[in-house]
Scaffold this motif. Structure first.
Motif, mmCIF file in Angstrom:
data_model
loop_
_atom_site.group_PDB
_atom_site.id
_atom_site.type_symbol
_atom_site.label_atom_id
_atom_site.label_comp_id
_atom_site.label_asym_id
_atom_site.label_seq_id
_atom_site.Cartn_x
_atom_site.Cartn_y
_atom_site.Cartn_z
ATOM 1 N N LEU A 197 0.843 -1.190 0.000
ATOM 2 C CA LEU A 197 0.000 0.000 0.000
ATOM 3 C C LEU A 197 0.880 1.243 0.000
ATOM 4 N N ASN A 198 0.627 2.159 -0.929
ATOM 5 C CA ASN A 198 1.272 3.473 -0.967
ATOM 6 C C ASN A 198 0.183 4.538 -0.989
ATOM 7 N N THR A 199 0.249 5.500 -0.076
ATOM 8 C CA THR A 199 -0.750 6.567 -0.038
ATOM 9 C C THR A 199 -0.048 7.909 0.149
ATOM 10 N N ALA A 200 -0.732 8.972 -0.277
ATOM 11 C CA ALA A 200 -0.207 10.322 -0.092
ATOM 12 C C ALA A 200 -1.353 11.313 -0.120
ATOM 13 N N ILE A 201 -1.256 12.350 0.709
ATOM 14 C CA ILE A 201 -2.136 13.503 0.623
ATOM 15 C C ILE A 201 -1.249 14.719 0.397
ATOM 16 N N PHE A 202 -1.774 15.729 -0.299
ATOM 17 C CA PHE A 202 -0.929 16.848 -0.699
ATOM 18 C C PHE A 202 -1.743 18.139 -0.774
ATOM 19 N N TYR A 203 -1.013 19.231 -0.622
ATOM 20 C CA TYR A 203 -1.584 20.572 -0.751
ATOM 21 C C TYR A 203 -0.595 21.422 -1.542
ATOM 22 N N TYR A 204 -1.084 22.086 -2.611
ATOM 23 C CA TYR A 204 -0.244 22.903 -3.479
ATOM 24 C C TYR A 204 -0.612 24.369 -3.353
ATOM 25 N N ASP A 205 0.406 25.197 -3.213
ATOM 26 C CA ASP A 205 0.248 26.648 -3.256
ATOM 27 C C ASP A 205 0.992 27.131 -4.501
ATOM 28 N N TYR A 206 0.229 27.539 -5.497
ATOM 29 C CA TYR A 206 0.749 27.856 -6.830
ATOM 30 C C TYR A 206 0.837 29.373 -6.980
ATOM 31 N N GLU A 207 2.015 29.891 -7.285
ATOM 32 C CA GLU A 207 2.218 31.326 -7.441
ATOM 33 C C GLU A 207 2.568 31.640 -8.898
ATOM 34 N N ASN A 208 1.827 32.591 -9.495
ATOM 35 C CA ASN A 208 2.061 33.003 -10.880
ATOM 36 C C ASN A 208 1.967 31.823 -11.849
ATOM 37 N N GLN A 209 0.988 30.977 -11.674
ATOM 38 C CA GLN A 209 0.837 29.804 -12.526
ATOM 39 C C GLN A 209 0.740 30.212 -13.996
ATOM 40 N N GLN A 210 1.483 29.492 -14.837
ATOM 41 C CA GLN A 210 1.426 29.700 -16.279
ATOM 42 C C GLN A 210 0.276 28.859 -16.847
ATOM 43 N N VAL A 211 -0.717 29.530 -17.422
ATOM 44 C CA VAL A 211 -1.907 28.854 -17.928
ATOM 45 C C VAL A 211 -2.103 29.207 -19.397
ATOM 46 N N PHE A 212 -2.241 28.180 -20.243
ATOM 47 C CA PHE A 212 -2.563 28.406 -21.650
ATOM 48 C C PHE A 212 -4.060 28.646 -21.768
ATOM 49 N N GLN B 167 -4.616 33.153 -28.495
ATOM 50 C CA GLN B 167 -3.961 32.039 -27.825
ATOM 51 C C GLN B 167 -2.918 32.627 -26.883
ATOM 52 N N VAL B 168 -3.160 32.513 -25.606
ATOM 53 C CA VAL B 168 -2.357 33.208 -24.608
ATOM 54 C C VAL B 168 -1.820 32.212 -23.589
ATOM 55 N N LEU B 169 -0.517 32.247 -23.361
ATOM 56 C CA LEU B 169 0.071 31.560 -22.217
ATOM 57 C C LEU B 169 0.404 32.648 -21.209
ATOM 58 N N ASP B 170 -0.406 32.739 -20.158
ATOM 59 C CA ASP B 170 -0.339 33.890 -19.265
ATOM 60 C C ASP B 170 -0.222 33.417 -17.821
ATOM 61 N N ASN B 171 0.233 34.329 -16.978
ATOM 62 C CA ASN B 171 0.308 34.054 -15.543
ATOM 63 C C ASN B 171 -0.983 34.478 -14.865
ATOM 64 N N VAL B 172 -1.424 33.685 -13.902
ATOM 65 C CA VAL B 172 -2.605 34.022 -13.117
ATOM 66 C C VAL B 172 -2.181 34.162 -11.663
ATOM 67 N N GLN B 173 -3.067 34.718 -10.868
ATOM 68 C CA GLN B 173 -2.768 34.865 -9.453
ATOM 69 C C GLN B 173 -2.779 33.498 -8.764
ATOM 70 N N ASP B 174 -2.537 33.508 -7.477
ATOM 71 C CA ASP B 174 -2.305 32.267 -6.736
ATOM 72 C C ASP B 174 -3.399 31.237 -6.976
ATOM 73 N N SER B 175 -2.977 30.008 -7.260
ATOM 74 C CA SER B 175 -3.896 28.888 -7.465
ATOM 75 C C SER B 175 -3.732 27.896 -6.313
ATOM 76 N N LYS B 176 -4.773 27.103 -6.088
ATOM 77 C CA LYS B 176 -4.769 26.115 -5.005
ATOM 78 C C LYS B 176 -5.160 24.747 -5.554
ATOM 79 N N VAL B 177 -4.421 23.744 -5.123
ATOM 80 C CA VAL B 177 -4.735 22.359 -5.481
ATOM 81 C C VAL B 177 -4.490 21.501 -4.253
ATOM 82 N N TYR B 178 -5.420 20.597 -3.956
ATOM 83 C CA TYR B 178 -5.139 19.597 -2.933
ATOM 84 C C TYR B 178 -5.895 18.321 -3.251
ATOM 85 N N GLY B 179 -5.389 17.217 -2.707
ATOM 86 C CA GLY B 179 -6.020 15.937 -2.991
ATOM 87 C C GLY B 179 -5.247 14.791 -2.374
ATOM 88 N N ALA B 180 -5.484 13.596 -2.911
ATOM 89 C CA ALA B 180 -4.866 12.388 -2.364
ATOM 90 C C ALA B 180 -4.811 11.318 -3.440
#
Length: 737
Positions: free
Chosen positions: A541-556, A570-583
């Protein structure tokens, strides 16, 4: 090799009992370790799994990995899209560099043009989830895909296989391994793959969509107990016609002037701006003027060298040179009209060098290194808008030629130390400093008609610009590892990933859009808590939980123009802080001596993009990341049994993906609903050397798309890039030992 008092070389050769679960050894931290001891979420895929499930290249790996979404994006031949834990890039332009990097034999970091290596004659693949800010660094804020091809063995052996299936599928491959002495060996692997797509084009004058891929790889190995040298040359050629897109028209034919709901869009009840639809409600049928060839000519040369300096120190050196020429044509109106056509032309070259120093004893493992990288990209792009309208007007039709040159130069130093603090606790600390420059020049030429009916037109100089973008940053990792018992381990880590700024060489129709193509660096800080355990002789068994704090994320972003009948920006631009979490959780269960079942689950309850302002001046915040399903499941089962002919092996792969969006707008028209895929392989070994098999991919012919591109403001339709339908067939192979 001695690591914390354990001899990993000896462990790797241990004979496991018949009923025990396999011990996995990986190189995710650029050294051989038992998988359950690494403070990192890693998915390990054996070469036989790739072969048995007919996984052609890296874009199909999500079949076997939780929290990984991989796709051919906007048709095979364009840069693929990878997303790990919701972090990815859907940009299909040939200049893009994604936050998930693909390494082949420890060499990688280049643009996405090199992210779809053929998984032919492969030893294994490791998927590293989360930012790899120390040992890999460049373009790995999302994670890394590590591919190891099979190296020469010190024996004389050979293998040939012929495979046939529906949709004119045929594959012939062969491998020849020869040892010249106890120190020198060579391996030659060749393959030709020819296939049609399951999409049926109802436009009779268009060529049948399909590709022929030819691959040749030669590897040399020298090993004398103190030093090892590996050389590899790989040549790959593609030729054919890409999978034609479908037309999802949104204008209602029953109620003119109204928009079809998502449930009807693309059906015969709806049409695009020109009143076109395919005339069929069959998902796999399109009607497209698809006289759009694709060619790729690519080659790679790789060198890997390692030398033991003493019982505790060693040096490793890796160098690679990749060259790729590509012409990818497309029909973006997805119809028989000539309203949007073009091509992407690429001439690219990338080289890298890495020098590593390793030191280890019973208490410390220390690795430091230097990384150098250079990539040159020349693009010759074309987009022809409203060509058929030249017979009616001079206002509107235009043929855009957009050429650019991009050169990326990157240097990095890194160091990581793993220190044993006690018998049960160790501390890992690593850091990397990157200095990168991105120099580019771009120019535009526009061809416009001079009078009604003028299909030749006249070239008008557009705009040109040039600039240099420099960026520097620190990235790295800190982790505490707790050895709970001999086979159980937990960890807590904080990782900081970094991806430099640059220039996106996609289509730009104005100088203002071209200037917006510059983007700033992004940073991702990841907090991760993991637990790994071999619970018994038959369960891991392998498990993980995670939390991401994304600064200036590059988004197409494919952003609608403020004017109707105008191509989207068609723009690859920076956005303000993004959040991701999961398992995620991965389970391997040896249910019977002859039956192994692997199961994975990925869960992303939160994967939002930070606030941004679109081309219409609207502020958007909190939308979900593209290619980020809330739930994804995968399973692989393998059963072996003996009979009078020999050994029968049955392998089944299953993948479920909940709904995903294909852009940043959470648009219901560009959404893929939940779907599942099943691959099957049943092989019978006969008389020891012969093997017969039947196989199927997408067994139940699931209807799904790999990307949907929003052209609603432009042509009042969405361009639908469809996945591959059911394929099935048989294979015959023979092995010499």
């Amino acid at each position: 090799m001695c690591l914390f008092g354990l001899n990993t070389s000896a462990m790797a050769q241990q004979k496991l009992t018949k009923d025990s679960i396999e011990t996995i050894y990986i190189e995710a931290q650029k050294r051989v370790q038992q998988e359950h001891e690494v403070s990192l979420s890693v998915a390990h895929i054996e070469g036989h799994e790739i072969e048995e499930l007919n996984i052609k290249d890296s874009t199909n790996l999500s079949m076997l990995v939780s929290n990984l979404t991989s796709s051919v994006n906007t048709a095979e031949g364009t840069p693929p899209a990878f997303s790990i834990r919701g972090v990815g890039n859907i940009d299909y332009n040939t200049s893009t560099t994604a936050p998930v990097s693909v390494y082949v034999n420890s060499i990688g970091g280049a643009s996405s043009n090199y992210s779809a290596p053929s998984l032919f004659d492969v030893a294994d693949v490791e998927i590293l989830r989360g930012p790899q800010g120390t040992l890999f660094g460049r373009n790995t804020t999302g994670g890394a895909v590590l591919v190891q091809t099979r190296k020469p063995d010190f024996d004389k052996s050979a293998y040939v296989q012929a495979k046939y299936g529906n949709n004119n599928y045929s594959s012939v491959e062969g491998v020849f391994n020869y040892d010249f002495s106890r120190k020198i060996a060579a391996r030659l692997a060749v393959k030709q793959l020819d296939y049609d797509y399951s999409t049926e084009n109802l436009h009779e004058s268009s060529p049948q969509p399909g590709l022929m891929q030819q691959i040749a790889r030669i590897s040399l190995k020298y090993e004398d107990g103190v030093q090892t040298l590996n050389l590899m040359y790989n040549k790959e050629k593609w030729d054919g016609f890409p999978n034609p897109p479908g037309n999802i028209g949104i204008n209602s034919l029953e109620n003119p002037g109204t928009i079809c709901p998502p449930s009807l869009a693309g059906s015969t009840n709806c049409a695009d701006y020109a009143g076109f639809n395919s005339g069929s409600n069959d998902f796999w049928k399109v009607k497209v003027d698809n006289d759009a060839p694709h060619t790729t000519d690519a080659q790679q040369f790789q060198l890997g060298y390692s030398r033991e300096l003493s019982s505790s120190t060693s040096l490793k050196y890796f160098a690679g040179l990749s060259d790729s020429e590509r012409l990818h044509s497309f029909n973006c109106d997805a119809s028989t009209n000539r309203l949007c056509q073009g091509y992407l032309g690429l001439d690219g070259e990338a080289w890298s060098q890495e020098l590593q120093f390793h030191f280890n004893n019973d208490f410390v493992y220390w690795i430091s290194g230097l990384y150098l990288f250079n990539e040159k990209i020349e693009q010759n792009n074309n987009l022809d808008i409203f060509r058929d309208f030249r017979a009616l007007t001079t206002a509107g039709p235009a043929d855009f030629y957009y050429d650019n040159e991009i050169e990326i130069d990157s240097k990095a130093i890194f160091s990581q130390v793993d220190v044993k603090l006690s018998n049960t606790v160790s501390l890992l600390v690593g850091s990397r400093y990157t200095d990168e420059s991105n120099q580019y020049s771009a120019k535009s030429t526009i061809n416009v008609p001079t009078e009604v009916g003028d299909f030749t037109g006249v070239d008008v100089p557009g705009w040109s610009l040039a600039n240099n973008i420099d960026s520097q940053s620190w990235s790295g990792k800190v982790a505490l590892n707790f050895q709970l018992d001999q086979y159980s381990h937990s960890y807590f880590s904080i990782s900081r990933g970094y991806k430099s700024g640059g220039y996106n060489g996609g289509f730009a129709f104005t100088e203002e859009e071209a200037k917006r193509a510059e983007y700033d660096p992004e940073h991702l800080v990841a907090y991760e808590l993991g637990y790994k355990s071999i619970l018994s002789n038959n369960l891991r068994l392998n498990t993980a939980i995670f939390y991401y704090d994304y600064e200036n994320q590059q988004v197409f972003m494919n952003q609608k123009s403020e004017h109707d009948l105008t191509a989207p920006a068609q723009v690859l631009d920076n956005v303000q802080d993004s959040k991701v979490y999961g398992a995620e959780a991965d389970v391997s269960w040896k249910a019977l001596p002859s039956l192994t079942i692997d199961f994975g689950i990925g869960y992303l309850p939160q994967a939002e993009i930070g606030e941004f302002v679109n081309a219409l001046g609207e502020t958007v915040t909190g939308n979900r990341q593209p290619f980020a399903p809330k739930l994804n499941l995968n399973a692989f089962a393998r059963y072996k049994s003996e009979n009078s002919l020999g050994q029968l092996t049955t392998s089944v792969g299953w993948k479920y993906t909940s709904a995903i969006y294909f852009d940043q707008n959470e648009n219901p028209y560009s959404q893929q609903k939940d779907y599942q895929l099943i691959n099957l392989d049943i092989s019978q070994r006969v008389a020891g050397n012969w093997q017969l098999a039947i196989w199927a991919t997408n067994l139940f012919d699931e209807e799904y798309s790999t990307s949907i591109f929003d052209l609603s403001n432009f042509l009042q339709m969405y361009e639908d890039f469809k996945g591959q339908g059911r394929q099935f067939g048989f294979s015959v192979s023979y092995t010499w030992n």
